[in-house]
Design a protein around this motif. Structure first.
Motif, PDB file in Angstrom:
ATOM      1  N   LYS A 126     -10.974 -30.362 -16.827  1.00 42.13           N
ATOM      2  CA  LYS A 126     -12.291 -30.990 -16.719  1.00 42.13           C
ATOM      3  C   LYS A 126     -13.091 -30.348 -15.590  1.00 42.13           C
ATOM      4  CE  LYS A 126     -13.521 -34.056 -18.863  1.00 42.13           C
ATOM      5  NZ  LYS A 126     -14.238 -34.129 -20.135  1.00 42.13           N
ATOM      6  N   VAL A 127     -12.428 -30.015 -14.486  1.00 41.85           N
ATOM      7  CA  VAL A 127     -13.115 -29.326 -13.381  1.00 41.85           C
ATOM      8  C   VAL A 127     -13.609 -27.970 -13.861  1.00 41.85           C
ATOM      9  CG1 VAL A 127     -12.846 -28.308 -11.083  1.00 41.85           C
ATOM     10  CG2 VAL A 127     -11.857 -30.560 -11.577  1.00 41.85           C
ATOM     11  N   ILE A 128     -12.798 -27.269 -14.625  1.00 37.45           N
ATOM     12  CA  ILE A 128     -13.222 -25.980 -15.182  1.00 37.45           C
ATOM     13  C   ILE A 128     -14.463 -26.173 -16.044  1.00 37.45           C
ATOM     14  CG2 ILE A 128     -12.590 -24.155 -16.829  1.00 37.45           C
ATOM     15  CD1 ILE A 128      -9.683 -24.478 -15.765  1.00 37.45           C
ATOM     16  N   ILE A 168     -15.119 -23.637  -3.429  1.00 39.99           N
ATOM     17  CA  ILE A 168     -14.561 -22.443  -2.797  1.00 39.99           C
ATOM     18  C   ILE A 168     -14.797 -22.481  -1.290  1.00 39.99           C
ATOM     19  CG2 ILE A 168     -14.817 -19.926  -2.624  1.00 39.99           C
ATOM     20  CD1 ILE A 168     -15.322 -19.992  -5.719  1.00 39.99           C
ATOM     21  N   ARG A 169     -16.001 -22.879  -0.867  1.00 36.08           N
ATOM     22  CA  ARG A 169     -16.297 -22.986   0.565  1.00 36.08           C
ATOM     23  C   ARG A 169     -15.338 -23.945   1.264  1.00 36.08           C
ATOM     24  NH1 ARG A 169     -21.652 -23.074  -1.040  1.00 36.08           N
ATOM     25  NH2 ARG A 169     -21.740 -25.333  -0.804  1.00 36.08           N
ATOM     26  N   ARG A 170     -14.929 -24.988   0.553  1.00 34.72           N
ATOM     27  CA  ARG A 170     -14.012 -25.977   1.129  1.00 34.72           C
ATOM     28  C   ARG A 170     -12.558 -25.553   1.006  1.00 34.72           C
ATOM     29  NH1 ARG A 170     -15.253 -31.932   0.239  1.00 34.72           N
ATOM     30  NH2 ARG A 170     -13.528 -31.959   1.718  1.00 34.72           N
ATOM     31  N   GLY A 171     -12.314 -24.413   0.363  1.00 35.07           N
ATOM     32  CA  GLY A 171     -10.959 -23.896   0.251  1.00 35.07           C
ATOM     33  C   GLY A 171     -10.084 -24.674  -0.723  1.00 35.07           C
ATOM     34  N   LEU A 172     -10.710 -25.272  -1.732  1.00 32.33           N
ATOM     35  CA  LEU A 172      -9.978 -26.073  -2.712  1.00 32.33           C
ATOM     36  C   LEU A 172      -9.735 -25.284  -3.988  1.00 32.33           C
ATOM     37  CD1 LEU A 172     -12.023 -29.397  -2.423  1.00 32.33           C
ATOM     38  CD2 LEU A 172      -9.795 -28.917  -1.401  1.00 32.33           C
ATOM     39  N   THR A 173      -8.596 -25.512  -4.594  1.00 33.34           N
ATOM     40  CA  THR A 173      -8.357 -24.986  -5.933  1.00 33.34           C
ATOM     41  C   THR A 173      -8.988 -25.965  -6.932  1.00 33.34           C
ATOM     42  OG1 THR A 173      -6.294 -26.198  -6.238  1.00 33.34           O
ATOM     43  CG2 THR A 173      -6.145 -23.987  -5.224  1.00 33.34           C
ATOM     44  N   GLN A 174      -9.126 -25.517  -8.161  1.00 30.35           N
ATOM     45  CA  GLN A 174      -9.639 -26.414  -9.193  1.00 30.35           C
ATOM     46  C   GLN A 174      -8.691 -27.591  -9.395  1.00 30.35           C
ATOM     47  OE1 GLN A 174      -9.997 -23.370 -12.169  1.00 30.35           O
ATOM     48  NE2 GLN A 174     -12.235 -23.306 -11.958  1.00 30.35           N
ATOM     49  N   ALA A 175      -7.393 -27.330  -9.312  1.00 31.22           N
ATOM     50  CA  ALA A 175      -6.404 -28.398  -9.489  1.00 31.22           C
ATOM     51  C   ALA A 175      -6.513 -29.435  -8.370  1.00 31.22           C
ATOM     52  CB  ALA A 175      -5.000 -27.813  -9.533  1.00 31.22           C
ATOM     53  N   HIS A 176      -6.669 -28.972  -7.130  1.00 28.38           N
ATOM     54  CA  HIS A 176      -6.777 -29.909  -6.002  1.00 28.38           C
ATOM     55  C   HIS A 176      -8.076 -30.717  -6.096  1.00 28.38           C
ATOM     56  CE1 HIS A 176      -6.690 -30.704  -1.401  1.00 28.38           C
ATOM     57  NE2 HIS A 176      -6.198 -31.722  -2.089  1.00 28.38           N
ATOM     58  N   LEU A 177      -9.161 -30.081  -6.453  1.00 33.83           N
ATOM     59  CA  LEU A 177     -10.412 -30.808  -6.629  1.00 33.83           C
ATOM     60  C   LEU A 177     -10.268 -31.844  -7.732  1.00 33.83           C
ATOM     61  CD1 LEU A 177     -13.355 -31.362  -5.990  1.00 33.83           C
ATOM     62  CD2 LEU A 177     -13.980 -29.433  -7.459  1.00 33.83           C
ATOM     63  N   GLY A 178      -9.579 -31.467  -8.803  1.00 33.24           N
ATOM     64  CA  GLY A 178      -9.338 -32.421  -9.873  1.00 33.24           C
ATOM     65  C   GLY A 178      -8.577 -33.642  -9.388  1.00 33.24           C
ATOM     66  N   GLU A 179      -7.552 -33.412  -8.564  1.00 37.05           N
ATOM     67  CA  GLU A 179      -6.791 -34.533  -8.000  1.00 37.05           C
ATOM     68  C   GLU A 179      -7.686 -35.439  -7.165  1.00 37.05           C
ATOM     69  OE1 GLU A 179      -3.442 -33.062  -5.782  1.00 37.05           O
ATOM     70  OE2 GLU A 179      -2.754 -31.849  -7.476  1.00 37.05           O
ATOM     71  N   LEU A 232     -18.716 -34.254  -7.433  1.00 36.77           N
ATOM     72  CA  LEU A 232     -19.609 -34.216  -6.275  1.00 36.77           C
ATOM     73  C   LEU A 232     -19.111 -35.145  -5.172  1.00 36.77           C
ATOM     74  CD1 LEU A 232     -23.042 -34.097  -8.107  1.00 36.77           C
ATOM     75  CD2 LEU A 232     -22.068 -32.302  -6.662  1.00 36.77           C
ATOM     76  N   SER A 233     -18.655 -36.328  -5.544  1.00 35.86           N
ATOM     77  CA  SER A 233     -18.127 -37.272  -4.569  1.00 35.86           C
ATOM     78  C   SER A 233     -16.900 -36.706  -3.874  1.00 35.86           C
ATOM     79  CB  SER A 233     -17.794 -38.594  -5.261  1.00 35.86           C
ATOM     80  OG  SER A 233     -17.245 -39.507  -4.349  1.00 35.86           O
ATOM     81  N   ALA A 234     -16.009 -36.079  -4.626  1.00 39.68           N
ATOM     82  CA  ALA A 234     -14.806 -35.483  -4.049  1.00 39.68           C
ATOM     83  C   ALA A 234     -15.144 -34.346  -3.087  1.00 39.68           C
ATOM     84  CB  ALA A 234     -13.887 -34.982  -5.157  1.00 39.68           C
ATOM     85  N   LEU A 235     -16.290 -33.714  -3.303  1.00 40.98           N
ATOM     86  CA  LEU A 235     -16.757 -32.644  -2.420  1.00 40.98           C
ATOM     87  C   LEU A 235     -17.626 -33.176  -1.283  1.00 40.98           C
ATOM     88  CD1 LEU A 235     -17.681 -29.955  -5.103  1.00 40.98           C
ATOM     89  CD2 LEU A 235     -15.798 -29.826  -3.434  1.00 40.98           C
ATOM     90  N   ASP A 236     -17.718 -34.510  -1.171  1.00 42.84           N
ATOM     91  CA  ASP A 236     -18.605 -35.139  -0.172  1.00 42.84           C
ATOM     92  C   ASP A 236     -20.017 -34.586  -0.293  1.00 42.84           C
ATOM     93  OD1 ASP A 236     -16.575 -36.764   0.944  1.00 42.84           O
ATOM     94  OD2 ASP A 236     -15.875 -35.086   2.163  1.00 42.84           O
ATOM     95  N   SER A 237     -20.490 -34.492  -1.528  1.00 44.59           N
ATOM     96  CA  SER A 237     -21.811 -33.943  -1.818  1.00 44.59           C
ATOM     97  C   SER A 237     -22.586 -34.909  -2.689  1.00 44.59           C
ATOM     98  CB  SER A 237     -21.678 -32.605  -2.554  1.00 44.59           C
ATOM     99  OG  SER A 237     -20.981 -31.663  -1.772  1.00 44.59           O
ATOM    100  N   GLU A 238     -23.868 -34.646  -2.828  1.00 44.00           N
ATOM    101  CA  GLU A 238     -24.695 -35.452  -3.715  1.00 44.00           C
ATOM    102  C   GLU A 238     -25.681 -34.552  -4.442  1.00 44.00           C
ATOM    103  OE1 GLU A 238     -28.400 -37.050  -1.043  1.00 44.00           O
ATOM    104  OE2 GLU A 238     -26.519 -38.151  -0.870  1.00 44.00           O
ATOM    105  N   ALA A 289     -20.445 -36.556 -11.231  1.00 47.83           N
ATOM    106  CA  ALA A 289     -20.538 -37.464 -10.086  1.00 47.83           C
ATOM    107  C   ALA A 289     -19.197 -37.551  -9.354  1.00 47.83           C
ATOM    108  CB  ALA A 289     -20.992 -38.845 -10.552  1.00 47.83           C
ATOM    109  N   ARG A 290     -18.106 -37.602 -10.091  1.00 51.36           N
ATOM    110  CA  ARG A 290     -16.781 -37.684  -9.466  1.00 51.36           C
ATOM    111  C   ARG A 290     -16.470 -36.411  -8.676  1.00 51.36           C
ATOM    112  NH1 ARG A 290     -12.955 -41.069 -13.509  1.00 51.36           N
ATOM    113  NH2 ARG A 290     -11.524 -40.774 -11.774  1.00 51.36           N
TER     114      ARG A 290
END
Length: 83
Positions: A38-40, A19-30, A58-64, A55-56
């Motif tokens: 799966k994101v849900i 949410i902080r990054r302004g992403l939808t669940q669908a966009h994060l999934g992509e 977190l990586s897409a969010l540039d997080s660890e 892990a996928r």
């Protein structure tokens, strides 16, 4: 500490980061190469989700993932465990 609570906390932290990054669940999934469903499941802390999905995402969010000592659950968290 109950493992279900830890998974729930991780899911909540992932949802907040998305949410902080302004992403939808669908966009994060992509970005993560996962379905929106799966994101849900990751954000809900569904226990059957593989660690690789976390892990996928977190990586897409540039997080660890960082391991820190657990804190006592809040009353809200305890209530969520019994829903």
């Amino acid at each position: 500490m109950d493992y279900a609570l830890l998974i729930s906390r991780l899911g909540n932290q992932i949802r907040e980061a998305r949410i902080r990054r302004g992403l939808t669940q669908a966009h994060l999934g992509e970005l993560a190469g996962l379905t929106r469903q799966k994101v849900i499941a990751v954000e809900k802390g569904t226990q059957s989700v593989a660690m690789s999905a976390y892990a996928r995402v977190l990586s897409a969010l540039d997080s660890e993932l960082v391991v820190v000592p657990a804190t006592m659950p809040t009353l809200e968290e305890l209530g969520d465990l019994f829903e």
